[in-house]
Scaffold this motif. Structure first.
Motif, mmCIF file in Angstrom:
data_model
loop_
_atom_site.group_PDB
_atom_site.id
_atom_site.type_symbol
_atom_site.label_atom_id
_atom_site.label_comp_id
_atom_site.label_asym_id
_atom_site.label_seq_id
_atom_site.Cartn_x
_atom_site.Cartn_y
_atom_site.Cartn_z
ATOM 1 N N ASP A 7 43.141 44.830 40.868
ATOM 2 C CA ASP A 7 43.352 45.486 42.149
ATOM 3 C C ASP A 7 44.291 44.576 42.926
ATOM 4 O OD1 ASP A 7 43.231 46.374 44.810
ATOM 5 O OD2 ASP A 7 41.227 47.172 44.532
ATOM 6 N N ASN A 8 45.560 44.932 42.954
ATOM 7 C CA ASN A 8 46.564 44.080 43.580
ATOM 8 C C ASN A 8 46.313 43.908 45.073
ATOM 9 O OD1 ASN A 8 47.858 43.795 41.091
ATOM 10 N ND2 ASN A 8 49.120 45.606 41.454
ATOM 11 N N SER A 34 48.419 35.442 46.565
ATOM 12 C CA SER A 34 48.855 36.676 45.917
ATOM 13 C C SER A 34 48.636 36.628 44.415
ATOM 14 C CB SER A 34 50.336 36.923 46.194
ATOM 15 O OG SER A 34 50.792 38.017 45.426
ATOM 16 N N ILE A 35 48.081 37.704 43.888
ATOM 17 C CA ILE A 35 47.875 37.802 42.455
ATOM 18 C C ILE A 35 49.213 37.878 41.726
ATOM 19 C CG2 ILE A 35 47.745 40.320 42.263
ATOM 20 C CD1 ILE A 35 45.300 39.887 40.431
ATOM 21 N N ASN A 45 51.745 40.926 34.377
ATOM 22 C CA ASN A 45 52.200 41.561 35.610
ATOM 23 C C ASN A 45 52.749 42.968 35.400
ATOM 24 O OD1 ASN A 45 51.558 40.383 38.003
ATOM 25 N ND2 ASN A 45 53.318 39.008 38.055
ATOM 26 N N PRO A 46 53.520 43.193 34.322
ATOM 27 C CA PRO A 46 53.951 44.573 34.084
ATOM 28 C C PRO A 46 52.808 45.485 33.644
ATOM 29 C CG PRO A 46 55.374 43.005 32.972
ATOM 30 C CD PRO A 46 54.166 42.257 33.397
ATOM 31 N N GLY A 47 51.642 44.905 33.339
ATOM 32 C CA GLY A 47 50.511 45.742 32.972
ATOM 33 C C GLY A 47 50.197 45.819 31.494
ATOM 34 N N LEU A 86 32.515 41.788 35.772
ATOM 35 C CA LEU A 86 32.918 40.494 36.305
ATOM 36 C C LEU A 86 34.113 40.665 37.232
ATOM 37 C CD1 LEU A 86 32.763 38.279 33.079
ATOM 38 C CD2 LEU A 86 30.913 38.908 34.659
ATOM 39 N N SER A 87 34.152 39.848 38.260
ATOM 40 C CA SER A 87 35.270 39.841 39.194
ATOM 41 C C SER A 87 35.876 38.455 39.266
ATOM 42 C CB SER A 87 34.811 40.261 40.593
ATOM 43 O OG SER A 87 34.263 41.559 40.603
#
Length: 115
Positions: A72-73, A27-28, A53-55, A20-21
Motif C-alpha cells: 500500500d504505497n 517513502s516506500i 517497484n514496478p510490481g 504480516l505488515s
C-alpha cells in the motif's frame, strides 16, 4: 536512515491464516524492492516473497499459492497474507527493503504454526 517495523505474527493452528505488515518510515518508493524473509530454528534465513517497484512479484516454491505479498504505497506498508499455514512455516519473519547499495531489515516477528 530508514526503519522497517514488522507486526502481525503470532500463534496459529495449521490451516489458519495470518497477515504480516511491514511499516516503512519515509517513502516506500525509496526502495527498489521489498521482501519478506523467514528464519526457522537452526536454518538459514530464506526469501519468502519479494515485490519490486514496478510490481514484479516472486515467491519461494513452498509458499506459492498460499502466500500473497502486496504493498500500500499511500501507507508505506508491505503486507504478507499467509493462508493454509503449515507447521513448516514456523519461524521469525523479517521485512527487507532494498536499495542499490544497501539494505534495511526489520526486527522480525515470530510466526508459530501448531499441528
Amino acid at each position: 536512515q530508514a526503519q522497517l517495523v514488522e507486526s502481525g505474527g503470532g500463534l496459529v493452528q495449521a490451516g489458519g491464516s495470518l497477515r504480516l505488515s511491514c511499516a516503512v518510515s519515509g517513502s516506500i518508493f525509496s526502495f527498489s524492492a521489498m521482501g519478506w524473509y523467514r528464519q526457522a530454528p537452526g536454518k538459514q534465513r530464506e526469501l519468502v516473497a519479494r515485490i519490486t517497484n514496478p510490481g514484479r512479484i516472486t515467491y519461494v516454491d513452498s509458499v506459492s499459492g498460499r502466500f500473497t505479498i502486496s504493498r500500500d504505497n499511500a501507507k508505506n506498508t508491505v503486507y504478507l497474507q499467509m493462508n493454509s499455514l503449515k507447521p513448516e512455516d514456523t519461524g521469525v519473519y523479517y521485512c527487507k527493503g532494498e536499495r542499490i547499495y544497501e539494505a534495511y531489515w526489520g526486527q522480525g516477528t515470530q510466526v508459530t504454526v501448531s499441528s
